[in-house]
Motif scaffolding. Structure first.
Motif, PDB file in Angstrom:
ATOM      1  N   ARG A  76       0.835  -1.198   0.000  1.00 43.15           N
ATOM      2  CA  ARG A  76       0.000   0.000   0.000  1.00 43.15           C
ATOM      3  C   ARG A  76       0.871   1.249   0.000  1.00 43.15           C
ATOM      4  N   GLN A  77       1.617   1.433  -1.063  1.00 43.54           N
ATOM      5  CA  GLN A  77       2.451   2.615  -1.242  1.00 43.54           C
ATOM      6  C   GLN A  77       1.963   3.361  -2.484  1.00 43.54           C
ATOM      7  N   PRO A  78       2.314   4.642  -2.612  1.00 44.62           N
ATOM      8  CA  PRO A  78       1.847   5.423  -3.760  1.00 44.62           C
ATOM      9  C   PRO A  78       2.375   4.901  -5.107  1.00 44.62           C
ATOM     10  N   TRP A  79       3.458   4.130  -5.071  1.00 38.30           N
ATOM     11  CA  TRP A  79       4.055   3.588  -6.284  1.00 38.30           C
ATOM     12  C   TRP A  79       3.977   2.064  -6.258  1.00 38.30           C
ATOM     13  N   SER A  80       4.090   1.447  -7.427  1.00 33.77           N
ATOM     14  CA  SER A  80       4.217  -0.007  -7.482  1.00 33.77           C
ATOM     15  C   SER A  80       5.532  -0.396  -6.814  1.00 33.77           C
ATOM     16  N   ILE A  81       5.732  -1.659  -6.549  1.00 35.20           N
ATOM     17  CA  ILE A  81       6.987  -2.109  -5.937  1.00 35.20           C
ATOM     18  C   ILE A  81       8.164  -1.727  -6.833  1.00 35.20           C
ATOM     19  N   GLU A  82       8.022  -1.978  -8.137  1.00 31.96           N
ATOM     20  CA  GLU A  82       9.099  -1.649  -9.071  1.00 31.96           C
ATOM     21  C   GLU A  82       9.331  -0.140  -9.112  1.00 31.96           C
ATOM     22  N   GLY A  83       8.250   0.637  -9.138  1.00 29.92           N
ATOM     23  CA  GLY A  83       8.369   2.090  -9.150  1.00 29.92           C
ATOM     24  C   GLY A  83       9.015   2.620  -7.878  1.00 29.92           C
TER      25      GLY A  83
END
Length: 128
Positions: A76-83
């Motif tokens: 649950r972060q503003p970016w994807s894991i890769e991003g």
């Protein structure tokens, strides 16, 4: 069933990682403690990022570098894991470069990050 995933990184310096996360407006806590996962599963981490869903993510030292430790099903972060890792790696590399330039006697003239995420770092060194 959910579980923790460990994603390798090339991050070796904890204080620089802390600075990068702060620069990216990611709240973190330095704690050599277990992070909470799904159904109270735990995993040790040196740096903890609390998420609104109470499923923590963190960074754990594997003896060589800091790995991202997360239950990816509950990301649950503003970016994807890769991003997220891309942003961290980009700023981390720029900060290490800036530190190394200072060690070599250079001073930073400008540090500009474009809307596209490109970082321009200009340094100079006066030689007598």
């Amino acid at each position: 069933m959910s579980h923790f995933t460990r994603i390798k990184t090339s991050i070796r310096d904890l204080s620089t990682l802390q600075s990068v996360l702060t620069q990216l407006d990611v709240s973190w806590e330095k704690a050599n403690a277990p992070i909470k996962g799904y159904q109270n599963e735990t995993n040790n981490a040196e740096l903890v990022i609390h998420q609104p869903n109470s499923i923590d993510i963190g960074f754990a030292f594997n003896g060589q570098s800091y790995e991202l430790v997360a239950d990816t099903s509950f990301w649950r972060q503003p970016w994807s894991i890769e991003g997220f890792l891309d942003k961290i790696n980009q700023v981390y590399a720029a900060q290490l470069l800036d530190q190394e330039l200072k060690n070599l006697g250079f001073s930073t003239v400008s540090y500009v990050k474009s809307e596209q995420g490109v970082i321009d770092l200009v340094a100079e060194k006066w030689v007598a």
